[in-house]
Design an enzyme around this catalytic site. Structure first.
Site, short mmCIF file in Angstrom:
data_model
loop_
_atom_site.label_atom_id
_atom_site.label_comp_id
_atom_site.label_asym_id
_atom_site.label_seq_id
_atom_site.Cartn_x
_atom_site.Cartn_y
_atom_site.Cartn_z
N LYS A 10 8.20 10.01 -4.09
CA LYS A 10 8.57 9.12 -5.19
C LYS A 10 7.33 8.82 -6.00
O LYS A 10 6.34 8.29 -5.48
CB LYS A 10 9.17 7.81 -4.65
CG LYS A 10 9.57 6.86 -5.77
CD LYS A 10 10.29 5.63 -5.23
CE LYS A 10 10.73 4.73 -6.37
NZ LYS A 10 11.47 3.56 -5.91
N ASP A 107 14.84 -3.81 -5.48
CA ASP A 107 15.61 -2.86 -6.28
C ASP A 107 16.74 -2.23 -5.46
O ASP A 107 16.97 -1.03 -5.53
CB ASP A 107 14.69 -1.77 -6.84
CG ASP A 107 15.35 -0.97 -7.97
OD1 ASP A 107 16.24 -1.52 -8.66
OD2 ASP A 107 14.97 0.21 -8.16
#
Length: 271
Positions: A10, A107
């Site tokens: 990521k 998130d």
């Protein structure tokens, strides 16, 4: 030695870290939270293997999970109560470990929740420096807590519990609690509007489960349950019933839409 192990990487776009006055603080927090995430070992959390912070790259190297994201599962339709509760319970189990380590995900959304072919649910690790800066990037507004949207107070684990409430509502009804095409209107409704009830969407669910979901969606963090382990305990009565013959019969191929029947127990708070 090259181990040939598949991993997920990521990355954080360089332009998001372009502001010199905030870059140092953001990257220091990224490094601190990446190290904390790497120390976690829990069935419902993806394992963080490594992280890199250079002038050009900021990334996490983590476990590659074989499965599909929760948004794909929900796209097939509403989940029955035991399945939806099992997803939420597993989220709470993983979050209990993260929160005990001082981490807040910030998130949580269907795209950040993986469901393996066994039905085991895993929360994708997140240490995005933008999400650690109050009032900045908010991820998906549909699952953001009021305090994350307002940016007026430090976040704690109760912000993630609000997201769990949004996800539980979504898996049971097929849509987020404040579902509208305009992000600004959606944010306003998160901040001011009472959450809808399951019956508004034609869903028959136990009244106590509705009350728990409303508590998770409370506007003020102090009006929500105190911790992820508490929510897990409240969800436990609605988990799938154990099958005594499960261990002794030949099972058909796993259905990725069927959550794991025995969610990993949460990390209990220390007193």
């Amino acid at each position: 030695m090259y181990l040939e192990r598949p991993v997920a990487v990521k990355t954080v776009a360089a332009e998001l870290l372009a502001l010199p006055d905030r870059r140092r603080t953001a990257l220091a927090r990224f490094e601190r939270e990446a190290k904390a995430a790497a120390r976690l070992d829990h069935a419902n959390l993806t394992t963080v293997y490594d992280a890199a912070v250079t002038e050009d790259v900021c990334c996490l190297v983590m476990q590659l999970v074989d499965g599909t994201t929760l948004d794909n599962v929900v796209d097939d339709g509403r989940l029955p109560v035991p399945a939806a509760v099992s997803v939420a319970a597993q989220l709470c189990s993983g979050l209990s470990a993260a929160h005990a380590a001082g981490l807040v995900h910030r998130d949580l959304k269907p795209q950040n929740v993986m469901v393996r072919t066994s039905g085991l649910v895993k929360v994708l690790s997140d240490a995005d420096p933008q999400l650690t800066m109050t009032g900045e990037t908010l991820g998906n507004v549909a699952y953001a807590s009021p305090e994350l949207l307002a940016g007026d107070r430090p976040l704690d684990g109760r912000s993630d519990l609000h997201a769990v409430g949004c996800l539980l509502h979504h898996t049971l009804t097929g849509r987020p609690p404040f579902d509208c095409p305009n992000p600004a209107e959606m944010a306003t409704r998160h901040l001011t509007a009472p959450p809808p009830r399951f019956t508004d969407h034609g869903v028959d669910a136990p009244a106590a489960l509705q009350d728990l979901t409303h508590a998770l969606l409370a506007k003020r963090p102090e009006d929500r349950p105190g911790g992820a382990a508490d929510v897990y305990a409240a969800l436990a009565p609605y988990l799938p019933a154990p099958d005594p013959a499960f261990a002794n019969r030949r099972m058909p191929p796993e259905d990725p839409r069927r959550p794991f029947l025995v969610p990993q127990a949460p990390v209990m708070p220390r007193h």
